[in-house]
Design an enzyme around this catalytic site. Structure first.
Site, PDB file in Angstrom:
ATOM      1  N   LEU A   1       0.964  -1.420   0.034  1.00 45.85           N
ATOM      2  CA  LEU A   1      -0.210   0.023   0.215  1.00 45.85           C
ATOM      3  C   LEU A   1       0.816   1.214  -0.013  1.00 45.85           C
ATOM      4  CD1 LEU A   1      -2.908  -0.997   2.686  1.00 45.85           C
ATOM      5  CD2 LEU A   1      -2.474  -1.698   0.010  1.00 45.85           C
TER       6      LEU A   1
ATOM      7  N   ARG B   1       2.594  15.076   5.196  1.00 45.49           N
ATOM      8  CA  ARG B   1       3.708  15.587   6.253  1.00 45.49           C
ATOM      9  C   ARG B   1       5.274  15.755   5.853  1.00 45.49           C
ATOM     10  NH1 ARG B   1       2.486  11.713  11.136  1.00 45.49           N
ATOM     11  NH2 ARG B   1       4.207  12.728  11.949  1.00 45.49           N
TER      12      ARG B   1
ATOM     13  N   GLN C   1      -5.860   3.730  -6.256  1.00 47.53           N
ATOM     14  CA  GLN C   1      -6.807   3.820  -5.422  1.00 47.53           C
ATOM     15  C   GLN C   1      -7.295   5.569  -5.381  1.00 47.53           C
ATOM     16  OE1 GLN C   1      -5.933   3.926  -1.239  1.00 47.53           O
ATOM     17  NE2 GLN C   1      -8.081   3.245  -0.513  1.00 47.53           N
TER      18      GLN C   1
ATOM     19  N   GLY D   1      -9.576   4.390   2.801  1.00 48.46           N
ATOM     20  CA  GLY D   1      -9.242   3.487   3.935  1.00 48.46           C
ATOM     21  C   GLY D   1      -8.433   2.205   3.360  1.00 48.46           C
TER      22      GLY D   1
ATOM     23  N   ALA E   1      51.060  17.056  -7.297  1.00 51.64           N
ATOM     24  CA  ALA E   1      49.969  18.080  -6.790  1.00 51.64           C
ATOM     25  C   ALA E   1      49.525  19.156  -7.922  1.00 51.64           C
ATOM     26  CB  ALA E   1      50.723  18.715  -5.676  1.00 51.64           C
TER      27      ALA E   1
ATOM     28  N   ASN F   1      39.156  16.214 -19.244  1.00 50.87           N
ATOM     29  CA  ASN F   1      38.373  15.426 -19.919  1.00 50.87           C
ATOM     30  C   ASN F   1      37.299  15.984 -20.671  1.00 50.87           C
ATOM     31  OD1 ASN F   1      37.398  16.058 -17.410  1.00 50.87           O
ATOM     32  ND2 ASN F   1      36.189  14.127 -17.254  1.00 50.87           N
ATOM     33  N   TYR F   2      36.652  16.999 -20.537  1.00 53.54           N
ATOM     34  CA  TYR F   2      35.515  17.497 -21.191  1.00 53.54           C
ATOM     35  C   TYR F   2      35.764  18.609 -22.038  1.00 53.54           C
ATOM     36  CZ  TYR F   2      30.632  18.729 -21.095  1.00 53.54           C
ATOM     37  OH  TYR F   2      29.263  19.361 -21.623  1.00 53.54           O
TER      38      TYR F   2
END
Length: 458
Positions: free
Chosen positions: A15, A22, A79, A84, A371, A377-378
């Site tokens: 269900l 809420r 439903q 209920g 470092a 890559n794009y």
């Protein structure tokens, strides 16, 4: 359930038609995640171990979201209006046409019912006394507004009642109704057809199938879970957070019991499918997203963020490392502070210790990434791959402009922007020629100091 009795086919009815007001969310309530997995999927995974023949999810608003999530894995029954829980289950009748096995009624916002508990319910349904309905009950610390299960000592139910309709004596009973049931399919819909709505809410309650069965001379039984958290419903963001907290606490305990060291357990957050090897050490404030596998003797330093990644034996990462989906760190790899890896494989013993981005890349064994190195890559439209050979040395602050290949044992000098392949064993240095102007800085400083002094006098 006797060992010689053939297990009947099973249908699961979940269900999920509640509006979830809420939650105050555009996302369907049962799709809110716990440990990186929609709560509905937690429930479906537990039920799947029972190998159900049919699966029906009863929906109301947000049907399109559930269709996208479930695809063909379940039939959806709508439903509308919502009258209920009994009325909700009735909506599954058409989807179960011709089905003659057992039906488990579950709730999409009660995600942590275990397979073992579901199996206990089905076993009880087929016990020698053959109850018509089996109800899952629990005894919370505070019964609050839960419906009550009035039962005899042997578990035989005498009456089911919603809190609003209960007498003071009935409310004093501490055995509460989780809403979960096991019923034979044919009998379920026969009983539902006789349920009325003469109650405080004017709704058709699923629990009334028990009262109808009792009134007809049948009998029903309750199975009690020893863990009330197993049947805790989730109806608000606060309850969602509480469920997450409970899940994480149990997962941390399991991780430590299985041989991992968590320095500050309460600060480590796992996903539903996180796999940890033995002698893994996890420092404080580490977050796992879905799809992470960690082998033995891995060290994960603090404040690292890992999802969709594989860490092989002896890997060390962090602190402040980020591993994104597709990251594969083979044995002995070291990833240091502020290093991000995405869709990249680092071969055994490779290192990237500081301030680096490795995306769509293949890094050979023993390579050293200095470092500030970036794999570019794009190009704004497509992703491209960078391949770095074994034992290559990439100097600090280098930009590797993909698609590009750096050969084995090659050296890229610090500060280089490499856009063409580098051969094995080659040194590549890509820098502008340095310009030297003796005395220029002294003359500049003198001129600026005079201007500042003149401005101060004015």
């Amino acid at each position: 359930m006797s060992a010689d009795r053939q297990t009947p086919p099973l249908a699961v009815v979940i269900l999920a038609a509640g509006k979830g007001t809420r939650m105050k969310s555009d996302l369907h309530k049962v799709l809110h995640p716990i440990a990186g997995r929609p709560m509905l999927e937690h429930l479906i995974a537990s039920a799947a171990e029972l190998q159900p023949e049919r699966q029906v999810v009863v929906v109301g608003s947000g049907r399109d979201q559930l269709e996208r999530q479930l695809g063909s894995r379940a039939d959806l029954a709508v439903q509308e209006p919502q009258l209920g829980t009994g009325h909700a289950v009735q909506q599954a009748e058409a989807a179960l046409a011709g089905f003659s096995g057992d039906v488990l009624v579950l709730y999409g916002d009660v995600p942590f019912v275990s397979t073992a508990t579901m199996r206990r319910m089905l076993d009880r349904l087929h016990a020698d006394d053959a109850p018509e309905v089996v109800v899952l009950g629990f005894e919370p610390a505070d019964p609050l507004q839960y419906g009550r299960v009035i039962a005899e000592a042997d578990g035989r139910i005498t009456r089911m009642v919603e809190h609003k309709d209960a007498t003071a004596a009935e409310r004093a009973c501490r055995l509460c109704n989780s809403g979960l049931m096991a019923v034979r399919a044919g009998r379920l819909f026969e009983l539902l057809g006789q349920v009325g709505n003469d109650n405080a809410q004017g709704e058709y309650y699923l629990v009334d199938v028990v009262n109808v069965a009792n009134a007809q001379g049948g009998h029903c039984a309750v199975v009690v879970t020893p863990d009330p958290d197993e049947v805790a419903g989730i109806n608000s963001r606060g309850e969602l957070a509480e469920a997450e907290s409970r899940w994480q606490e149990r997962r941390r305990d399991r991780a430590m019991a299985e041989g991992a060291t968590l320095i500050a357990p309460q600060t480590v957050w796992f996903a539903w499918d996180t796999v940890l090897g033995r002698d893994v050490t996890i420092e404080p404030n580490v977050w796992f997203g879905p799809g992470v596998t960690v082998a033995d003797r891995v060290l994960i330093r603090g404040f690292s963020h890992i999802e969709g990644a594989r860490l092989d034996e002896g890997v060390e990462i962090g602190p402040y490392a980020r591993l994104r989906p597709g990251a594969v760190l083979q044995a002995g790899v070291k990833i240091g502070n502020f290093v991000e890896v995405k869709n990249a494989t680092l071969g055994p013993g490779a290192k990237a210790n500081h301030l680096t981005y490795l995306g769509d890349a293949e890094v050979g064994a023993g390579a050293n990434i200095g470092a500030g190195t970036i794999t570019c890559n794009y190009d704004g439209y497509f992703k491209h791959k960078t391949v770095i050979g074994e034992r290559a040395f990439i100097g600090s602050n280098s930009a590797l402009i993909a698609p590009v290949r750096i050969g084995a044992d090659a050296i890229v000098a610090a500060g280089s922007a490499v856009s063409r392949d580098v051969a094995d064993g080659e040194l590549r240095l890509v820098r502008a020629e340095q310009m030297v102007k003796p005395g220029w800085a002294d003359r500049f400083h003198d001129a600026m100091k005079r201007k500042k002094a003149e401005k101060g006098r004015n």
